[in-house]
Design an enzyme around this catalytic site. Structure first.
Site, PDB file in Angstrom:
ATOM      1  N   CYS A  51      48.745  34.383  74.672  1.00  0.00           N
ATOM      2  CA  CYS A  51      47.834  35.512  74.809  1.00  0.00           C
ATOM      3  C   CYS A  51      46.631  35.310  75.787  1.00  0.00           C
ATOM      4  O   CYS A  51      45.675  34.647  74.947  1.00  0.00           O
ATOM      5  CB  CYS A  51      47.291  36.356  73.707  1.00  0.00           C
ATOM      6  SG  CYS A  51      46.115  37.659  73.780  1.00  0.00           S
TER       7      CYS A  51
ATOM      8  N   CYS B  91      43.017  36.721  74.633  1.00  0.00           N
ATOM      9  CA  CYS B  91      42.629  36.272  73.225  1.00  0.00           C
ATOM     10  C   CYS B  91      42.061  34.837  73.460  1.00  0.00           C
ATOM     11  O   CYS B  91      41.303  34.475  72.885  1.00  0.00           O
ATOM     12  CB  CYS B  91      43.734  36.291  72.142  1.00  0.00           C
ATOM     13  SG  CYS B  91      44.917  37.478  72.191  1.00  0.00           S
ATOM     14  N   ASP B  92      42.888  33.954  73.997  1.00  0.00           N
ATOM     15  CA  ASP B  92      42.540  32.505  74.146  1.00  0.00           C
ATOM     16  C   ASP B  92      41.950  31.998  75.359  1.00  0.00           C
ATOM     17  O   ASP B  92      41.583  30.795  75.285  1.00  0.00           O
ATOM     18  CB  ASP B  92      43.755  31.640  73.633  1.00  0.00           C
ATOM     19  CG  ASP B  92      44.206  32.154  72.193  1.00  0.00           C
ATOM     20  OD1 ASP B  92      43.472  32.425  71.374  1.00  0.00           O
ATOM     21  OD2 ASP B  92      45.282  32.099  72.048  1.00  0.00           O
TER      22      ASP B  92
END
Ligand code: NDP
Length: 309
Positions: free
Chosen positions: A133, A136-137
């Site tokens: 992701c 997200c990261d």
């Protein structure tokens, strides 16, 4: 056992549905599968969920949600749902082939799973350089070098997003072309920070305690086959997701990918009293906050449905 509201899944959608359903006096039972906290717990830190200005560990956040649901009386049952029967009313849900629940309303929040290549080193570095992701990261790789695997729209989107943060982005594409839509291809191919490695496959990831590189193979099996090494700090999988919805296929309408089809913007499925929330019904956004919002909607709809019985 007869319950008013049964929730399947322990990610942000399931727990939020539980908070709302328990506060509506539906005394929900939530079935928690083997991955407590859901997909989110495969990431290292959550920085984009409102309410946590300093970021939060995914396990802490999911435990917070769980405790909030518990506080209002949600009952948790650990196990895997092995069978359902949505042709009857109340609906039947069977856990571990043993415990049978009858529920007036069922909220499905079983999520989706990112596909991985299946390399052993991928498992070794999960959460230490391996991610599925970018939204997200990606932030953790600012000014660093990363690789994105895949040649579809998701891979192109993730590579473009990462190029806005990182020094350099490799795309590792197994075919000699991208599968993505033309507009996404143009975006990637015209971005000077992105280098597309066509006809490459990943053999393994390397590094001391975290990802520092990847061994690749170019044109595997061809006379000009060649092994290559790239130095990277992050390895992002974008080779697709599969929604965890097989169990419901005899009763619920799903799209070609297996995502549960819902009625417009609502969580209502084709079976009255069965609602779908979170990533199992969302091929587009795949964000914890969106899943949580749809969990709230599902509980509100379940409450309305139960009152109408
Ligand atoms: P896709 O299935 O479209 O693409 C998956 C990519 O991963 C393909 O390039 C595929 O290669 C590659 N791949 C699969 N398995 C492996 C493997 N084992 N090793 C190496 N590469 C592999 O998935 P997406 O998630 O990209 O997209 C899913 C759907 O969502 C699509 O319909 C897409 O159009 C849509 N979408 C739309 C977006 C938008 O419009 N903004 C954004 C994101 C997704 P190969 O081509 O060789 O099969």
């Amino acid at each position: 056992m007869k319950v008013k509201c049964l929730i399947i899944g322990s990610g942000p959608a399931g727990y939020t549905a539980a908070i709302y359903a328990s506060r509506a006096n539906l005394a929900p039972v939530l079935i928690e599968g083997p991955q407590l906290g859901g997909q989110l717990t495969t990431t290292t830190e959550v920085e984009n969920f409102p309410g946590y200005p300093d970021g939060v560990e995914p396990f802490t956040m999911m435990d917070d949600m769980r405790r909030q649901a518990e506080r209002f009386g949600t009952q948790f049952v650990s196990g895997i749902v092995t069978k359902v029967d949505f042709s009857v009313s109340p609906k039947k849900v069977i856990v571990e082939d043993e415990i049978e629940y009858e529920a007036d309303a069922v909220i499905i929040a079983t999520g989706a799973s990112a596909k991985y290549l299946g390399l052993e080193s991928e498992r070794t570095y999960r959460g230490r350089g391996v991610s599925a992701c970018a939204t997200c990261d990606g932030f953790f790789y600012r000014k660093k070098t990363v690789a994105v695997v895949g040649g579809g729209d998701t891979a192109c989107e993730e590579a473009s997003y990462l190029a806005g943060l990182c020094e350099k982005v490799y795309m590792i594409v197994r075919k000699p072309f991208l599968r993505a839509s033309a507009v996404m291809q143009d975006r990637v191919l015209n971005n000077p920070k992105i280098e597309v490695l066509f006809e490459h496959n990943t053999l393994q990831l390397t590094g001391e305690g975290k990802v520092q590189g990847a061994d690749l193979i170019y044109r595997k099996g061809e006379p000009d086959e060649e092994q290559r090494h790239i130095a990277i700090d992050g390895f992002f999988l974008a080779i697709g997701h599969h929604p965890n919805t097989e169990l419901f296929k005899d009763y619920l309408k799903r799209d070609a990918e297996g995502y549960i089809l819902v009625d417009g913007d609502s969580p209502r499925t084709n079976v009255p009293g069965v609602f779908a929330a979170g990533d199992c019904a969302d091929p587009h956004y795949r964000q914890a906050i969106v899943a949580a919002g749809s969990g709230a909607k599902a509980a509100i709809e379940a409450d309305k449905y139960i009152k109408s019985l």
